[in-house]
Design an enzyme around this catalytic site. Structure first.
Site, PDB file in Angstrom:
ATOM      1  N   PRO A  22       0.806  -1.220   0.000  1.00  0.00           N
ATOM      2  CA  PRO A  22       0.000   0.000   0.000  1.00  0.00           C
ATOM      3  C   PRO A  22       0.834   1.262   0.000  1.00  0.00           C
ATOM      4  O   PRO A  22       1.646   1.475   0.874  1.00  0.00           O
ATOM      5  CB  PRO A  22      -0.802  -0.085   1.308  1.00  0.00           C
ATOM      6  CG  PRO A  22      -0.525  -1.428   1.872  1.00  0.00           C
ATOM      7  CD  PRO A  22       0.779  -1.859   1.320  1.00  0.00           C
ATOM      8  N   GLU A  23       0.611   2.071  -0.983  1.00  0.00           N
ATOM      9  CA  GLU A  23       1.083   3.436  -0.946  1.00  0.00           C
ATOM     10  C   GLU A  23      -0.130   4.268  -0.584  1.00  0.00           C
ATOM     11  O   GLU A  23      -1.216   3.742  -0.377  1.00  0.00           O
ATOM     12  CB  GLU A  23       1.656   3.835  -2.309  1.00  0.00           C
ATOM     13  CG  GLU A  23       2.924   3.067  -2.647  1.00  0.00           C
ATOM     14  CD  GLU A  23       3.966   3.931  -3.337  1.00  0.00           C
ATOM     15  OE1 GLU A  23       3.978   5.157  -3.109  1.00  0.00           O
ATOM     16  OE2 GLU A  23       4.766   3.375  -4.108  1.00  0.00           O
ATOM     17  N   HIS A  53      -2.802 -15.462   7.893  1.00  0.00           N
ATOM     18  CA  HIS A  53      -2.385 -14.075   8.086  1.00  0.00           C
ATOM     19  C   HIS A  53      -3.538 -13.111   8.356  1.00  0.00           C
ATOM     20  O   HIS A  53      -3.356 -11.900   8.294  1.00  0.00           O
ATOM     21  CB  HIS A  53      -1.559 -13.559   6.898  1.00  0.00           C
ATOM     22  CG  HIS A  53      -0.411 -14.444   6.555  1.00  0.00           C
ATOM     23  ND1 HIS A  53       0.560 -14.800   7.467  1.00  0.00           N
ATOM     24  CD2 HIS A  53      -0.082 -15.075   5.400  1.00  0.00           C
ATOM     25  CE1 HIS A  53       1.430 -15.588   6.875  1.00  0.00           C
ATOM     26  NE2 HIS A  53       1.066 -15.787   5.640  1.00  0.00           N
TER      27      HIS A  53
END
Length: 271
Positions: A2-3, A91
């Site tokens: 993620p940016e 996860h």
DNA sequence: ATGCGGACCTGTTAGC
DNA sequence: TGCTAACAGGTCCGCA
């Protein structure tokens, strides 16, 4: 993954499902993230009503009645809304269990992300206190960058990726912004002139804005906040395009390493 | 103060 | 097919 655009897309995706909802419970299956998830966080959140999530840089803020949960997605984190009986997958470290049919589920294979809690002003939290302006803040402009870059010897790319300079310019968008501004990523930050620095500020704001519009770049396993795998792809000019022709001049895009990060640029267009 | 390198983790892909 | 190595979107920390 993620940016800033992905983080903002995630915020927008989860917001309608959590604003005004009461937290029924917080399930922490794995507390060893970048920092340990505070033991008191579930008790603090339980029973409180969540307000609209906010974003500061790449941090997501979930304001509650008695404090704020601060989340970072790291390199591989994602959020999605799932109905309560969805079995956790690998996860799936944390669930924020909400009133109604949904819970917000945090997944993060690499565990570079974080979930923190503060009762105080989240913007004064040590992780957020020294962040630079948002790229959409009017103070973020060429003059501002020139002032900070004065005598800085680090490359302009590392400089623009420094969160104390401006938040949200990660590796992909640093490459793209420098390409649009016609600046060689390896150039010393202190050696970028006023005109080009203004172009860089505008390019960074623009490219991030466009990516948010596009719904965020989708690479690897990014999953949108609505639980739909994002299929939109932001059109990248240089990132990941080593050897392919520059869309401006046809010269082959080059790759080099700056600060241990892959850097892509057109050797002809960027000086 | 600045700049550099290493650290945190797992998954995917490229290469042999 | 299977093993190994390189690489991945982020940041923080400690050292020179």
């Amino acid at each position: 993954m993620p940016e800033l655009p992905e983080v903002e897309t995630t915020r927008r995706g989860v917001a309608p499902h959590i604003s005004g909802r009461t937290v029924r419970d917080v399930v922490v299956r794995e507390r060893r993230l970048r920092w340990e998830v505070p033991r008191r966080l579930p008790a603090e959140l339980r029973g409180t009503v969540l307000a609209t999530p906010q974003r500061r840089g790449k941090y997501l803020l979930f304001p509650a009645e008695n404090g704020t949960a601060i989340m970072h997605l790291g390199m591989s984190g994602s959020l999605r809304m799932v109905i309560h009986d969805t079995p956790p997958a690998k996860h799936d470290h944390i669930d924020i269990v909400l009133d109604g049919p949904y819970r917000m589920r945090y997944n993060d294979p690499r565990r570079f992300g974080a979930l923190l809690w503060t009762r105080a002003d989240p913007l004064r939290h040590p992780r957020l206190a020294r962040l630079g302006p948002e790229p959409f803040d009017p103070v973020f402009c060429g003059d501002y960058l020139r002032r900070l870059a004065h005598r800085r010897k680090t490359s302009i790319k590392q400089f623009i990726m420094d969160a104390s300079v401006v938040v949200g310019v990660g590796n992909i968008y640093a490459n793209e912004a420098l390409y649009r501004a016609g600046i060689n990523p390896a150039r010393g930050a202190g050696r970028v002139g006023a005109e080009r620095m203004s172009r860089l500020a505008r390019a960074a704001t623009e490219v991030l804005g466009e990516a948010i519009e596009a719904g965020g770049t989708t690479l690897r396993n990014f999953v949108g906040g609505d639980g739909e795998p994002g299929y939109f792809q932001f059109d990248l000019d240089v990132y990941g395009r080593e050897g392919q022709p520059c869309s401006g001049c046809g010269t082959a895009i080059r790759r080099r390493w700056l600060g241990q990060r892959a850097t892509f640029f057109c050797p002809a267009c960027q000086r």
